[in-house]
Enzyme design. Sequence first.
Site, PDB file in Angstrom:
ATOM      1  N   GLY A  69       3.152  -6.823   0.336  1.00 25.78           N
ATOM      2  CA  GLY A  69       2.992  -5.637   1.183  1.00 25.78           C
ATOM      3  C   GLY A  69       1.535  -5.343   1.493  1.00 25.78           C
ATOM      4  O   GLY A  69       1.191  -4.974   2.626  1.00 25.78           O
ATOM      5  N   THR A  70       0.673  -5.514   0.515  1.00 20.78           N
ATOM      6  CA  THR A  70      -0.746  -5.206   0.717  1.00 20.78           C
ATOM      7  C   THR A  70      -1.343  -6.086   1.801  1.00 20.78           C
ATOM      8  O   THR A  70      -2.048  -5.604   2.696  1.00 20.78           O
ATOM      9  CB  THR A  70      -1.514  -5.400  -0.611  1.00 20.78           C
ATOM     10  OG1 THR A  70      -0.916  -4.541  -1.598  1.00 20.78           O
ATOM     11  CG2 THR A  70      -2.984  -5.074  -0.467  1.00 20.78           C
ATOM     12  N   ASN A 151       6.107   6.006  -1.531  1.00 21.43           N
ATOM     13  CA  ASN A 151       6.423   5.351  -2.798  1.00 21.43           C
ATOM     14  C   ASN A 151       6.365   6.280  -4.001  1.00 21.43           C
ATOM     15  O   ASN A 151       6.880   5.955  -5.058  1.00 21.43           O
ATOM     16  CB  ASN A 151       5.473   4.171  -3.023  1.00 21.43           C
ATOM     17  CG  ASN A 151       4.035   4.532  -2.788  1.00 21.43           C
ATOM     18  OD1 ASN A 151       3.655   4.909  -1.674  1.00 21.43           O
ATOM     19  ND2 ASN A 151       3.216   4.451  -3.819  1.00 21.43           N
ATOM     20  N   GLN A 179       8.971   0.363   0.967  1.00 24.49           N
ATOM     21  CA  GLN A 179       9.940   1.091   0.131  1.00 24.49           C
ATOM     22  C   GLN A 179      11.292   1.290   0.809  1.00 24.49           C
ATOM     23  O   GLN A 179      12.190   1.882   0.207  1.00 24.49           O
ATOM     24  CB  GLN A 179       9.359   2.459  -0.278  1.00 24.49           C
ATOM     25  CG  GLN A 179       8.178   2.381  -1.237  1.00 24.49           C
ATOM     26  CD  GLN A 179       8.561   1.910  -2.636  1.00 24.49           C
ATOM     27  OE1 GLN A 179       9.721   1.905  -3.026  1.00 24.49           O
ATOM     28  NE2 GLN A 179       7.558   1.501  -3.415  1.00 24.49           N
ATOM     29  N   SER A 199       7.789  -6.080   1.426  1.00 22.83           N
ATOM     30  CA  SER A 199       7.393  -6.722   0.167  1.00 22.83           C
ATOM     31  C   SER A 199       8.643  -7.192  -0.560  1.00 22.83           C
ATOM     32  O   SER A 199       9.663  -6.499  -0.567  1.00 22.83           O
ATOM     33  CB  SER A 199       6.617  -5.736  -0.699  1.00 22.83           C
ATOM     34  OG  SER A 199       6.334  -6.324  -1.939  1.00 22.83           O
ATOM     35  N   HIS A 201       9.033  -7.969  -3.970  1.00 26.63           N
ATOM     36  CA  HIS A 201       9.332  -7.595  -5.365  1.00 26.63           C
ATOM     37  C   HIS A 201       9.941  -6.213  -5.531  1.00 26.63           C
ATOM     38  O   HIS A 201      10.297  -5.811  -6.626  1.00 26.63           O
ATOM     39  CB  HIS A 201       8.090  -7.756  -6.256  1.00 26.63           C
ATOM     40  CG  HIS A 201       7.004  -6.756  -6.035  1.00 26.63           C
ATOM     41  ND1 HIS A 201       6.779  -5.725  -6.919  1.00 26.63           N
ATOM     42  CD2 HIS A 201       6.083  -6.627  -5.072  1.00 26.63           C
ATOM     43  CE1 HIS A 201       5.746  -5.011  -6.485  1.00 26.63           C
ATOM     44  NE2 HIS A 201       5.305  -5.546  -5.370  1.00 26.63           N
ATOM     45  N   THR A 237      -1.516 -23.032   2.224  1.00 26.81           N
ATOM     46  CA  THR A 237      -0.214 -23.685   2.078  1.00 26.81           C
ATOM     47  C   THR A 237       0.819 -22.646   1.653  1.00 26.81           C
ATOM     48  O   THR A 237       0.581 -21.853   0.750  1.00 26.81           O
ATOM     49  CB  THR A 237      -0.308 -24.818   1.029  1.00 26.81           C
ATOM     50  OG1 THR A 237      -1.372 -25.671   1.446  1.00 26.81           O
ATOM     51  CG2 THR A 237       0.985 -25.596   0.924  1.00 26.81           C
ATOM     52  N   CYS A 325      -1.938   7.568  -8.940  1.00 23.13           N
ATOM     53  CA  CYS A 325      -1.379   6.650  -7.941  1.00 23.13           C
ATOM     54  C   CYS A 325      -1.304   5.239  -8.501  1.00 23.13           C
ATOM     55  O   CYS A 325      -0.626   4.387  -7.992  1.00 23.13           O
ATOM     56  CB  CYS A 325      -2.142   6.698  -6.628  1.00 23.13           C
ATOM     57  SG  CYS A 325      -3.798   6.108  -6.744  1.00 23.13           S
TER      58      CYS A 325
HETATM   59  N1  PLP Z   1       3.121  -0.172   0.353  1.00 24.01           N
HETATM   60  C1  PLP Z   1       3.934   0.577  -0.406  1.00 24.01           C
HETATM   61  C2  PLP Z   1       4.562   1.798   0.168  1.00 24.01           C
HETATM   62  C3  PLP Z   1       4.185   0.216  -1.734  1.00 24.01           C
HETATM   63  O1  PLP Z   1       4.979   0.961  -2.489  1.00 24.01           O
HETATM   64  C4  PLP Z   1       3.569  -0.951  -2.243  1.00 24.01           C
HETATM   65  C5  PLP Z   1       3.747  -1.342  -3.648  1.00 24.01           C
HETATM   66  O2  PLP Z   1       3.739  -0.525  -4.537  1.00 24.01           O
HETATM   67  C6  PLP Z   1       2.745  -1.707  -1.396  1.00 24.01           C
HETATM   68  C7  PLP Z   1       2.542  -1.278  -0.104  1.00 24.01           C
HETATM   69  C8  PLP Z   1       2.080  -2.958  -1.859  1.00 24.01           C
HETATM   70  O3  PLP Z   1       3.008  -4.004  -1.913  1.00 24.01           O
HETATM   71  P1  PLP Z   1       2.663  -5.330  -2.764  1.00 24.01           P
HETATM   72  O4  PLP Z   1       2.738  -4.932  -4.197  1.00 24.01           O
HETATM   73  O5  PLP Z   1       3.721  -6.317  -2.370  1.00 24.01           O
HETATM   74  O6  PLP Z   1       1.307  -5.762  -2.344  1.00 24.01           O
END
Ligand code: PLP
Length: 400
Positions: A69-70, A151, A179, A199, A201, A237, A325
């Site tokens: 997600g990041t 989140n 989320q 994301s 996980h 890769t 956070c």
């Molecule tokens: N955005 C939100 C709303 C999240 O809750 C999270 C993870 O906690 C992320 C982004 C980041 O995702 P990742 O852990 O896959 O980088």
Amino acid sequence: MIYMDHSATTHVREEVFEAMKPYFTKSFGNPSTIYSLGREAKVAMEQAREKVANIIGANPDEIIFTSGGTESDNIAIQGIAYKLKEAGKGNHIITSAIEHPAVIETCEALEEKGFEVTYLQVYENGIVKVEDLKAAIKDETILITIMHANNEIGTLQPIAEIGKIATEYGIKFHTDAVQTVGKIPVNVNDLNVDLLSISSHKIYGPKGVGALYIKKGTRLQPIIHGGGQEKDLVSGTENIPGIVGLGEACKLAGEELDKNIENIKKLRNKLIDGVLSKVEQSYLNGDKYNRLPGLVNFRFSGIEGESIVLMLDAKGIAGATGSACSSHKLTASHVLKAIKLEDFESHGSLRLSIGYENTEEEVDTVIKEIPPIIATLRNMSPIWNKDDSHWRENTKNCDI
Ligand code: PLP
């Protein structure tokens, strides 16, 4: 262990793990190679792309794989910002005050590079007002980035409505749906978004893999340089086992979505009613109705969230503090501040997030365990007046 921290992460589902396994050992090819082993990996990757696209109503060629997600948030926000600024379209970005750090910190970094960012307030219910958004739009606005669900408090933002406004004004619109995908219905066309982050996980897939939806015709400037494997926007890769896992997780989440929403909502409502009725001066943070099916954020007067988490852990229950956070930052959460809680109030928050594998018995246990923990902590608390069961007079000045 009763695991109630599904918004932080989830275990990898057995079916997902099984699907991933061959791509670590037998089918380990590099999808950029042309011989059969590489082609096998490529086929698996494209099948996964289709499954990810399916869960959000997109076309497979609108999906790129990322490391999570990041990275999706960064590629989307920086990619649009630099592309449109360079094209002379403007330098103004609108976001909200309660975004995940992956968005907020990216916006802050862009401010240092000459962009202007408006952080919309969210009021007590944790939801942005579309009137505020409209008022913030100016000629230089090139991007709106507002998360789908928060989140920490689980509130849902009016994404479809915001998307309509963005379209009307010709502004690119990104939503962080980390989320929501796999937890509530998400359709990129209904939401009117140009970019959407996913994301793996959070939905029983592996960590370190995610996806970004990029609406056909949306141009981004790459922020990562190299082999250009994913449409020149992600280089390196590909993580084939991870990508296969994400695909399988999306497929399963999509198939089970309706059933899971119904069950999880029932458990959530039971948890909310049980805890609020058994603990005096306990509150629900965020909007009561406009929220994720499985995320609950409680606030208990007079105590600290970290202590509740540790005492719950001792009882075999995993939850998260609502006051930070991330667990290594002991400052009051920017989200709880944004919903107008004083620091001393937000420190007493606890997030419990429910997954499909949680049971009614587990919820009953949590409801049973929380009240004595709160009572014990209040008994020890220097800011809780035991005589009238209330905050002490000087609590606001108390640095807890
Ligand atoms: N955005 C939100 C709303 C999240 O809750 C999270 C993870 O906690 C992320 C982004 C980041 O995702 P990742 O852990 O896959 O980088």
